[in-house]
Design a protein around this motif. Structure first.
Motif, PDB file in Angstrom:
ATOM      1  N   ALA A  69       5.615  -7.981   7.202  1.00  0.00           N
ATOM      2  CA  ALA A  69       6.401  -7.548   6.051  1.00  0.00           C
ATOM      3  C   ALA A  69       5.788  -8.051   4.746  1.00  0.00           C
ATOM      4  CB  ALA A  69       7.839  -8.041   6.189  1.00  0.00           C
ATOM      5  N   LEU A  70       5.318  -9.285   4.755  1.00  0.00           N
ATOM      6  CA  LEU A  70       4.719  -9.855   3.547  1.00  0.00           C
ATOM      7  C   LEU A  70       3.427  -9.136   3.188  1.00  0.00           C
ATOM      8  CD1 LEU A  70       5.147 -12.123   1.486  1.00  0.00           C
ATOM      9  CD2 LEU A  70       3.782 -13.617   2.959  1.00  0.00           C
ATOM     10  N   ARG A  71       2.663  -8.751   4.179  1.00  0.00           N
ATOM     11  CA  ARG A  71       1.409  -8.044   3.918  1.00  0.00           C
ATOM     12  C   ARG A  71       1.665  -6.697   3.255  1.00  0.00           C
ATOM     13  NH1 ARG A  71      -3.235  -6.519   8.436  1.00  0.00           N
ATOM     14  NH2 ARG A  71      -4.752  -5.656   6.961  1.00  0.00           N
ATOM     15  N   ARG A  72       2.685  -5.988   3.716  1.00  0.00           N
ATOM     16  CA  ARG A  72       3.006  -4.682   3.109  1.00  0.00           C
ATOM     17  C   ARG A  72       3.421  -4.855   1.655  1.00  0.00           C
ATOM     18  NH1 ARG A  72       5.624  -3.894   8.132  1.00  0.00           N
ATOM     19  NH2 ARG A  72       7.638  -4.304   7.140  1.00  0.00           N
ATOM     20  N   GLN A  73       4.249  -5.867   1.365  1.00  0.00           N
ATOM     21  CA  GLN A  73       4.712  -6.065  -0.007  1.00  0.00           C
ATOM     22  C   GLN A  73       3.606  -6.596  -0.910  1.00  0.00           C
ATOM     23  OE1 GLN A  73       8.446  -8.130  -0.469  1.00  0.00           O
ATOM     24  NE2 GLN A  73       9.321  -7.233   1.393  1.00  0.00           N
ATOM     25  N   ARG A  74       2.676  -7.338  -0.330  1.00  0.00           N
ATOM     26  CA  ARG A  74       1.600  -7.916  -1.134  1.00  0.00           C
ATOM     27  C   ARG A  74       0.756  -6.837  -1.802  1.00  0.00           C
ATOM     28  NH1 ARG A  74      -3.726 -10.427   1.555  1.00  0.00           N
ATOM     29  NH2 ARG A  74      -3.645  -8.289   2.306  1.00  0.00           N
ATOM     30  N   ARG A  75       0.611  -5.701  -1.161  1.00  0.00           N
ATOM     31  CA  ARG A  75      -0.197  -4.615  -1.730  1.00  0.00           C
ATOM     32  C   ARG A  75       0.367  -4.118  -3.050  1.00  0.00           C
ATOM     33  NH1 ARG A  75      -0.583  -1.343   4.018  1.00  0.00           N
ATOM     34  NH2 ARG A  75      -1.996  -2.811   5.083  1.00  0.00           N
ATOM     35  N   ALA A  76       1.690  -4.211  -3.218  1.00  0.00           N
ATOM     36  CA  ALA A  76       2.326  -3.729  -4.441  1.00  0.00           C
ATOM     37  C   ALA A  76       2.591  -4.847  -5.447  1.00  0.00           C
ATOM     38  CB  ALA A  76       3.641  -3.024  -4.102  1.00  0.00           C
ATOM     39  N   ASP A  77       2.592  -6.091  -4.994  1.00  0.00           N
ATOM     40  CA  ASP A  77       2.907  -7.214  -5.876  1.00  0.00           C
ATOM     41  C   ASP A  77       1.881  -8.320  -5.674  1.00  0.00           C
ATOM     42  OD1 ASP A  77       3.941  -9.222  -7.406  1.00  0.00           O
ATOM     43  OD2 ASP A  77       5.967  -9.126  -6.576  1.00  0.00           O
ATOM     44  N   PRO A  78       0.961  -8.509  -6.619  1.00  0.00           N
ATOM     45  CA  PRO A  78      -0.073  -9.551  -6.467  1.00  0.00           C
ATOM     46  C   PRO A  78       0.493 -10.966  -6.424  1.00  0.00           C
ATOM     47  CG  PRO A  78      -0.116  -8.589  -8.673  1.00  0.00           C
ATOM     48  CD  PRO A  78       0.799  -7.747  -7.864  1.00  0.00           C
ATOM     49  N   ASP A  79       1.726 -11.162  -6.908  1.00  0.00           N
ATOM     50  CA  ASP A  79       2.335 -12.488  -6.866  1.00  0.00           C
ATOM     51  C   ASP A  79       2.517 -12.996  -5.439  1.00  0.00           C
ATOM     52  OD1 ASP A  79       2.442 -12.959  -9.528  1.00  0.00           O
ATOM     53  OD2 ASP A  79       4.557 -12.451  -9.786  1.00  0.00           O
ATOM     54  N   LEU A  80       2.516 -12.088  -4.478  1.00  0.00           N
ATOM     55  CA  LEU A  80       2.742 -12.471  -3.090  1.00  0.00           C
ATOM     56  C   LEU A  80       1.450 -12.872  -2.370  1.00  0.00           C
ATOM     57  CD1 LEU A  80       5.366  -9.784  -2.028  1.00  0.00           C
ATOM     58  CD2 LEU A  80       5.741 -12.235  -2.326  1.00  0.00           C
TER      59      LEU A  80
END
Length: 340
Positions: free
Chosen positions: A260-271
């Protein structure tokens, strides 16, 4: 001072208030010499390292059967702070005394870290100062638990609580270090559902794993003294399977969290930072699990049990660090835009 102070939380004064740029009565900037940011970071790292070290030395006391090497507390023997050397002396008093010496170092390092952070109390939030103070409080309580452990003749429940305090100290010391390095004040989450829920599940499972690990140890053969046989009246095989089952459940949740974190990281560099922190979690859990199975199939040799104790502290630190990376100070995005 050669280093600049970390940014202050929102809503706190950081500049001069007197005429012509002089410091006025409301100026919160530290006066006189104060430890630099790097020095305080080093002290907080040292504090965390010492919390891990006391787990190792405490484990050595138990695994070598030296739990009652000193017959009383805080003295080692009545009327003496140090072990009494004589022709029939064994190594056990020296192992226990060595652990007590390390405990003193732990207290001193925790106090030094707190006092260093306290000098920045005008530019750091009260939460940060209190977070630096908690290890001081807990190590003093931990010392008291050590005395009770000796008085209770190594009752496994008391010994277990003794370890729980060490686990809490690793947790809060990691928290203090991460907060100091990343800034404090109001925090915001940088992840969307289901990442925070999965992070909470990882934290809860970590606590369960540690608790079951304590139960496994309390039901196992290493009581801390050859003449003390108090153990939990539980089937060691059953509690071991429960312990390993909780670890595998943690692994499953961690995989879902990473996905889940990997998917969100693509849209938010803060992750990206939170995702990188998972590497340490994966490494710690992989090594810890390997040691766990190794010790199980080889009859619980003392050296592997000791490494497993150290591994538990490293897993706590890695998971705490990873979960905290999901939150950032609210001023993070605007910090670079502030005028000099």
């Amino acid at each position: 001072m050669s280093e600049s102070l970390p940014p202050a939380p929102a809503g706190r004064l950081t500049g001069p208030t007197g005429p012509a740029g002089s410091a006025g009565p409301l100026d919160p900037a530290p006066r006189g010499w104060v430890p630099g940011v790097r020095l305080i970071t080093g002290l907080l790292i040292a504090n965390l390292v010492m919390q891990l070290a006391i787990i190792v030395t405490g484990g050595a006391v138990r695994l070598t059967g030296s739990g009652l090497g000193c017959s009383t507390w805080p003295q080692c023997e009545p009327g003496r702070m140090t072990p009494v050397f004589h022709g029939e002396a064994t190594f056990h008093p020296y192992v226990e005394f060595g652990n007590r010496v390390v405990s003193v170092v732990v207290v001193l390092v925790a106090i030094a870290a707190f006092l260093a952070v306290w000098t920045h109390r005008r530019t750091r939030s009260r939460g940060m100062v209190w977070l630096a103070f908690v290890p001081v409080l807990l190590v003093l309580v931990q010392a008291g638990m050590g005395a009770i452990t000796v008085i209770a003749n190594l009752n496994p429940a008391i010994v277990g609580f003794h370890f729980f305090f060490s686990a809490m100290l690793v947790w809060v010391s990691t928290w203090a270090l991460v907060r100091w390095r990343r800034g404090d004040g109001p925090m915001r989450s940088v992840a969307a559902s289901p990442v925070p829920v999965l992070a909470g599940a990882m934290s809860l499972l970590t606590a369960i794993i540690v608790t079951l690990g304590v139960v496994v140890t309390g039901a196992g053969p290493h009581s801390g003294d050859a003449d003390v046989g108090y153990r939990f009246a539980l089937d060691p095989l059953l509690v071991t399977r429960a312990h390993s089952g909780s670890v595998w459940l943690f692994v499953g949740v961690a995989i879902l969290y990473a996905s889940a974190l990997r998917r969100q990281r693509r849209a938010d560099p803060d992750l990206a930072e939170a995702y990188r922190a998972l590497r340490w979690v994966a490494l710690a859990v992989l090594v810890q699990g390997g040691i766990g199975y190794w010790q199980y199939f080889t009859g619980l040799p003392e050296i592997l049990v000791g490494l497993h104790l150290l591994g538990s502290g490293l897993v706590i630190a890695a998971v705490t660090n990873a979960v905290l990376r999901l939150r950032r100070p609210t001023e993070h995005r605007n910090a670079a835009r502030r005028p000099a």
